[in-house]
Design a protein around this motif. Structure first.
Motif, short mmCIF file in Angstrom:
data_model
loop_
_atom_site.label_atom_id
_atom_site.label_comp_id
_atom_site.label_asym_id
_atom_site.label_seq_id
_atom_site.Cartn_x
_atom_site.Cartn_y
_atom_site.Cartn_z
N GLU A 10 0.82 -1.21 0.00
CA GLU A 10 0.00 0.00 0.00
C GLU A 10 0.86 1.27 0.00
O GLU A 10 0.47 2.29 -0.56
CB GLU A 10 -0.94 -0.02 1.21
CG GLU A 10 -2.04 -1.08 1.07
CD GLU A 10 -2.91 -1.16 2.31
OE1 GLU A 10 -2.47 -0.67 3.38
OE2 GLU A 10 -4.01 -1.73 2.22
N ASN A 11 2.03 1.19 0.61
CA ASN A 11 2.94 2.33 0.64
C ASN A 11 3.90 2.37 -0.55
O ASN A 11 4.77 3.24 -0.64
CB ASN A 11 3.76 2.33 1.93
CG ASN A 11 2.90 2.58 3.16
OD1 ASN A 11 1.82 3.14 3.06
ND2 ASN A 11 3.38 2.15 4.33
N LYS A 12 3.73 1.40 -1.46
CA LYS A 12 4.57 1.27 -2.65
C LYS A 12 6.05 1.17 -2.27
O LYS A 12 6.92 1.80 -2.89
CB LYS A 12 4.34 2.45 -3.61
CG LYS A 12 2.93 2.50 -4.18
CD LYS A 12 2.78 3.58 -5.22
CE LYS A 12 1.39 3.59 -5.83
NZ LYS A 12 1.23 4.61 -6.88
N GLU A 13 6.32 0.36 -1.26
CA GLU A 13 7.69 0.14 -0.80
C GLU A 13 8.15 -1.30 -1.04
O GLU A 13 9.11 -1.76 -0.46
CB GLU A 13 7.77 0.47 0.70
CG GLU A 13 7.49 1.93 1.02
CD GLU A 13 7.39 2.19 2.51
OE1 GLU A 13 7.25 1.20 3.27
OE2 GLU A 13 7.43 3.37 2.91
N TYR A 14 7.43 -1.99 -1.91
CA TYR A 14 7.75 -3.39 -2.18
C TYR A 14 8.63 -3.52 -3.42
O TYR A 14 8.73 -2.60 -4.24
CB TYR A 14 6.47 -4.20 -2.37
CG TYR A 14 5.66 -3.80 -3.58
CD1 TYR A 14 5.86 -4.40 -4.82
CD2 TYR A 14 4.68 -2.80 -3.50
CE1 TYR A 14 5.12 -4.03 -5.93
CE2 TYR A 14 3.94 -2.43 -4.60
CZ TYR A 14 4.17 -3.05 -5.82
OH TYR A 14 3.44 -2.68 -6.92
N THR A 15 9.26 -4.68 -3.55
CA THR A 15 10.02 -5.01 -4.76
C THR A 15 9.27 -6.11 -5.50
O THR A 15 8.88 -7.12 -4.90
CB THR A 15 11.43 -5.50 -4.41
OG1 THR A 15 12.14 -4.44 -3.78
CG2 THR A 15 12.19 -5.94 -5.66
N ILE A 16 9.08 -5.91 -6.79
CA ILE A 16 8.37 -6.89 -7.61
C ILE A 16 9.37 -7.73 -8.38
O ILE A 16 10.33 -7.20 -8.94
CB ILE A 16 7.37 -6.20 -8.56
CG1 ILE A 16 6.47 -7.21 -9.26
CG2 ILE A 16 8.07 -5.34 -9.58
CD1 ILE A 16 5.23 -7.51 -8.51
N GLY A 17 9.18 -9.04 -8.41
CA GLY A 17 10.01 -9.94 -9.20
C GLY A 17 9.18 -10.56 -10.30
O GLY A 17 8.04 -10.99 -10.06
N ILE A 18 9.71 -10.60 -11.51
CA ILE A 18 8.97 -11.14 -12.65
C ILE A 18 9.79 -12.26 -13.29
O ILE A 18 10.89 -12.02 -13.81
CB ILE A 18 8.66 -10.05 -13.69
CG1 ILE A 18 7.79 -8.96 -13.05
CG2 ILE A 18 7.97 -10.63 -14.91
CD1 ILE A 18 7.51 -7.77 -13.93
#
Length: 441
Positions: free
Chosen positions: A10-18
């Motif tokens: 929600e705070n856009k503090e995550y890392t996305i892996g694809i």
């Protein structure tokens, strides 16, 4: 653990892996990157990783600008090192789901990727499958592999969801960010996380009750298209026998503001979705002893269209008093749809095989696919290159078959240079042709 990951998202503090950087994974990487998130791309293909890190385009319609920005960004990284999956808070799996030679689901890529993810997981991660597949895949295949390989438990130690890709390569009106995302999940917590994740980057999330419902949504979308394309392909054959222009009929019918949706006939089906996805359901339906006659009939009609094109080409060459055996045939367009470099499952490959079986010398022209890359089904064509587009080259062919109506093709020149044109896409409509030169297929 749930609240910690939810707060990160929600705070856009995550890392996305694809995992998987092809026609689905690469646009996703760009979409999340554009929304400000750190993105790590994983692929077993070192060439793709090198291209991403250097800014070299390997999917033409996505453009050089996008690749250049990803290469220069400190928030984007690409690697073949899957041990780095632990760095991601959320992992999206975007790998192919083809059919085998028996037209049954080939889950090799999904299984291998899932095992790799399971061996490199940590607690608190969200794993989402985006590959098109049969209902039950996430619950029956993905979760058991993840749990066995990681020693962790779904819902307790990590979260699993399914959200089908809805990419339409080359469609300038709808990119990944603008297409609503259907989301199903294994449990309420996973659904909450998955919806929150896509809400940070996608225009709308559409939650459904579970994973198998979301899996069925994607199949339904593509079966709808397959059946309707089969219908207009059959109408094309019928109307041509009656001396009626099917394209004129469809254009006129398309003016009705309700109750009709226009589909366009062609030389067969292409792409990674429509020729394949319906058979994922027919295969699964056998498990519950349910017939899928309507879907299978549509598949038969669409599969037979390349042979119809061959028959029309034979008629065209007979009109010119030429035999197909020993003649030179040019196929215009190798990609499965206009203005993209995606040649997966393209009916042009089937046309190549059929023409060659009948003794023709076959070449192709496609500026989007200047050289054929290796593939599983058509490996024997790898390395073959597009001919040049000039009068001396084009005029030497006994027949030119338009199989993909790219926008960069000069159809006026084709009308001047070619002696015999077989048009499967109505591409020559409105262009001047000589008497006895143009044949519609």
């Amino acid at each position: 653990m749930l609240q910690e990951l939810l707060t990160k998202i929600e705070n856009k503090e995550y890392t996305i892996g694809i995992a998987g950087l092809g026609y689905v994974g690469l646009p996703l990487m760009w979409t999340f990157h554009e929304r400000g998130m750190p993105v790590i791309g994983y692929d077993i293909d070192q060439n793709k990783v090198d291209c991403l890190n250097s800014g070299t385009p390997y999917i033409k319609h996505l453009g050089e600008e996008m690749m250049g920005k990803l290469a220069k960004s400190e928030r984007c990284d690409s690697t073949t090192d899957f041990s780095r999956l632990k760095e991601a808070d959320c992992i999206l799996m975007c790998v192919p789901t083809p059919l085998n030679h028996h037209r049954e689901p080939d889950m090799t890529y999904v299984e291998q990727t899932t095992r790799t993810v399971s061996q490199n997981m940590r607690k608190g991660q969200l794993v989402i499958l985006e590959s098109t597949t049969y209902p039950g895949t996430t619950e029956e295949l993905i979760i058991p592999i993840l749990e066995e390989g990681s020693g962790l438990s779904a819902e307790t130690d990590f979260y699993v969801a399914y959200s089908p890709e809805r990419e339409d390569p080359g469609n300038e009106n709808f990119n990944t960010a603008k297409i609503p995302k259907v989301v199903g999940a294994h449990g309420e917590d996973a659904l909450k996380l998955a919806c929150a994740l896509y809400d940070t980057a996608i225009v709308q999330t559409v939650p459904v009750s579970d994973c198998k419902t979301a899996e069925a949504v994607k199949l339904t979308e593509n079966i709808f298209r397959s059946v309707n394309i089969a219908m207009v392909n059959e109408l094309k054959v019928i109307y041509q026998a009656m001396g009626i222009d099917v394209h004129e009929v469809l254009d006129a019918a398309g003016t009705k503001p309700f109750g009709f949706m226009k589909f366009t006939p062609g030389p067969g089906l292409g792409g990674h979705c429509i020729p394949i996805d319906p058979f994922y359901l027919t295969w699964k339906a056998r498990e519950v002893e349910q017939p899928t006659r309507f879907i299978e009939l549509a598949g038969e009609i669409n599969t037979d269209m390349p042979r119809y094109v061959i028959r029309k080409t034979l008629e065209a060459m007979n009109h010119h008093k030429k035999a197909l055996n020993g003649s030179k045939v040019l196929l215009v367009g190798l990609a499965y749809k206009p203005n993209v470099d995606d040649d997966r499952e393209s009916p042009t490959y089937k046309l190549m095989e059929l023409f060659e079986e009948m003794g023709a010398e076959v070449s192709y022209y496609d500026s989007y696919v200047p050289k054929i890359k290796p593939s599983r089904e058509y490996a024997h064509y790898a390395g073959r290159e597009s001919v040049n587009w000039d009068k001396d080259t084009i005029s030497k062919f006994d027949a030119v078959v338009i199989s993909t109506n790219h926008g960069d093709i000069n159809y006026s020149e084709l009308g001047e240079w070619a002696s015999c044109i077989v048009d499967t896409r109505n591409a020559m409509n409105g262009y001047a042709t000589k008497e006895g030169q143009l044949f519609k297929a």
